[in-house]
Design an enzyme around this catalytic site. Structure first.
Site, PDB file in Angstrom:
ATOM      1  N   SER A   1      -2.698  -7.715   2.972  1.00 31.53           N
ATOM      2  CA  SER A   1      -2.954  -7.562   4.408  1.00 31.53           C
ATOM      3  C   SER A   1      -3.333  -8.904   5.028  1.00 31.53           C
ATOM      4  O   SER A   1      -2.942  -9.210   6.157  1.00 31.53           O
ATOM      5  CB  SER A   1      -4.094  -6.567   4.637  1.00 31.53           C
TER       6      SER A   1
ATOM      7  N   HIS B   1       0.843  -1.201   0.000  1.00 28.43           N
ATOM      8  CA  HIS B   1       0.000   0.000   0.000  1.00 28.43           C
ATOM      9  C   HIS B   1       0.882   1.256   0.000  1.00 28.43           C
ATOM     10  O   HIS B   1       0.632   2.203  -0.732  1.00 28.43           O
ATOM     11  CB  HIS B   1      -0.887   0.052   1.253  1.00 28.43           C
TER      12      HIS B   1
ATOM     13  N   LYS C   1     -17.444  -6.692   7.193  1.00 21.93           N
ATOM     14  CA  LYS C   1     -16.142  -7.346   7.064  1.00 21.93           C
ATOM     15  C   LYS C   1     -15.590  -7.656   8.446  1.00 21.93           C
ATOM     16  O   LYS C   1     -15.704  -6.842   9.358  1.00 21.93           O
ATOM     17  CB  LYS C   1     -15.178  -6.441   6.294  1.00 21.93           C
TER      18      LYS C   1
HETATM   19  P1  ADP Z   1      -9.662  -4.033  -0.519  1.00 26.14           P
HETATM   20  O1  ADP Z   1     -10.183  -4.703   0.708  1.00 26.14           O
HETATM   21  O2  ADP Z   1     -10.549  -2.970  -1.083  1.00 26.14           O
HETATM   22  O3  ADP Z   1      -9.086  -4.967  -1.568  1.00 26.14           O
HETATM   23  P2  ADP Z   1      -7.008  -3.501   0.409  1.00 26.14           P
HETATM   24  O4  ADP Z   1      -6.770  -2.761   1.667  1.00 26.14           O
HETATM   25  O5  ADP Z   1      -6.709  -4.944   0.410  1.00 26.14           O
HETATM   26  O6  ADP Z   1      -8.481  -3.172   0.002  1.00 26.14           O
HETATM   27  O7  ADP Z   1      -6.229  -2.806  -0.778  1.00 26.14           O
HETATM   28  C1  ADP Z   1      -6.479  -1.495  -1.187  1.00 26.14           C
HETATM   29  C2  ADP Z   1      -5.879  -1.291  -2.549  1.00 26.14           C
HETATM   30  O8  ADP Z   1      -4.487  -1.507  -2.482  1.00 26.14           O
HETATM   31  C3  ADP Z   1      -6.399  -2.229  -3.622  1.00 26.14           C
HETATM   32  O9  ADP Z   1      -6.449  -1.536  -4.848  1.00 26.14           O
HETATM   33  C4  ADP Z   1      -5.348  -3.295  -3.676  1.00 26.14           C
HETATM   34  O10 ADP Z   1      -5.295  -3.942  -4.946  1.00 26.14           O
HETATM   35  C5  ADP Z   1      -4.111  -2.480  -3.424  1.00 26.14           C
HETATM   36  N1  ADP Z   1      -3.015  -3.277  -2.861  1.00 26.14           N
HETATM   37  C6  ADP Z   1      -3.048  -4.106  -1.800  1.00 26.14           C
HETATM   38  N2  ADP Z   1      -1.849  -4.697  -1.594  1.00 26.14           N
HETATM   39  C7  ADP Z   1      -1.039  -4.234  -2.587  1.00 26.14           C
HETATM   40  C8  ADP Z   1       0.315  -4.486  -2.960  1.00 26.14           C
HETATM   41  N3  ADP Z   1       1.068  -5.364  -2.299  1.00 26.14           N
HETATM   42  N4  ADP Z   1       0.820  -3.818  -4.029  1.00 26.14           N
HETATM   43  C9  ADP Z   1       0.034  -2.964  -4.720  1.00 26.14           C
HETATM   44  N5  ADP Z   1      -1.257  -2.694  -4.438  1.00 26.14           N
HETATM   45  C10 ADP Z   1      -1.791  -3.315  -3.391  1.00 26.14           C
END
Ligand code: ADP
Length: 161
Positions: free
Chosen positions: A127, A16, A40
């Site tokens: 995550s 992120h 969630k």
């Molecule tokens: P959600 O629950 O909406 O998927 P996340 O918190 O998992 O939200 O992720 C938020 C955003 O960050 C999403 O667009 C996800 O694809 C992106 N993201 C998560 N992990 C990574 C990573 N390791 N590299 C790039 N983008 C990421």
């Protein structure tokens, strides 16, 4: 140009942070929008997730953290912002992300969703993976900032949840 980077961020990872940093270099303002979704099963509360995001991005002056509930398009129009950023890790992310982007576009035609491709060193990182490793007392130091590592260790002090 102002962009919204929405997500669960439960908790923030270096994946992120990579997207946030790159956005902060390309856009005037970045709003990280933490989804407040009671359905969630989150490990961290919205307040905790915001605090960890703020600590991790305090060196980036054009980044702010906020939360929203309900539809992202309603939050975006309330903020007067019509650009969303999402990260793409692997091809399998694309199906869901495209579906969401197209639905949002249908509901809010001015809205554009921009995709940033994950840096290769973070393309495996999520995550949920970090929570799983931390639950079994694995070392998450290379996946998340120090404050997040401390918060995870605190959550799982008494054993996995
Ligand atoms: P959600 O629950 O909406 O998927 P996340 O918190 O998992 O939200 O992720 C938020 C955003 O960050 C999403 O667009 C996800 O694809 C992106 N993201 C998560 N992990 C990574 C990573 N390791 N590299 C790039 N983008 C990421």
């Amino acid at each position: 140009m102002r962009v919204i980077y929405p997500g669960s961020f439960d908790p923030i990872t270096y994946g992120h942070l990579d997207i946030i940093t790159r956005c902060s270099e390309k856009f005037d303002e970045v709003i990280i929008a933490v989804l407040n979704n009671n359905k969630k099963n989150n490990l961290f509360s919205v307040e905790e997730r915001i605090e960890l995001l703020e600590k991790a991005t305090k060196h980036l002056p054009n980044v702010e953290t906020d939360s929203f509930s309900g539809l992202l398009i309603d939050y975006a129009s309330e903020k007067g912002c019509s650009t969303i950023v999402r990260g793409l890790r692997v091809v399998s992310d694309l199906e869901y992300e495209m579906q969401m982007a197209l639905v949002n576009k249908k509901l809010y035609p001015d809205l554009e969703t921009l995709f940033l491709v994950s840096s290769s060193e973070f393309s495996f990182l999520s995550s949920s993976l970090v929570r799983e490793v931390a639950a079994f007392k694995g070392d998450v130091g290379c996946f998340v900032p120090k404050d997040v590592e401390i918060a995870l260790n605190e959550k799982f002090k008494g054993g996995s949840k």
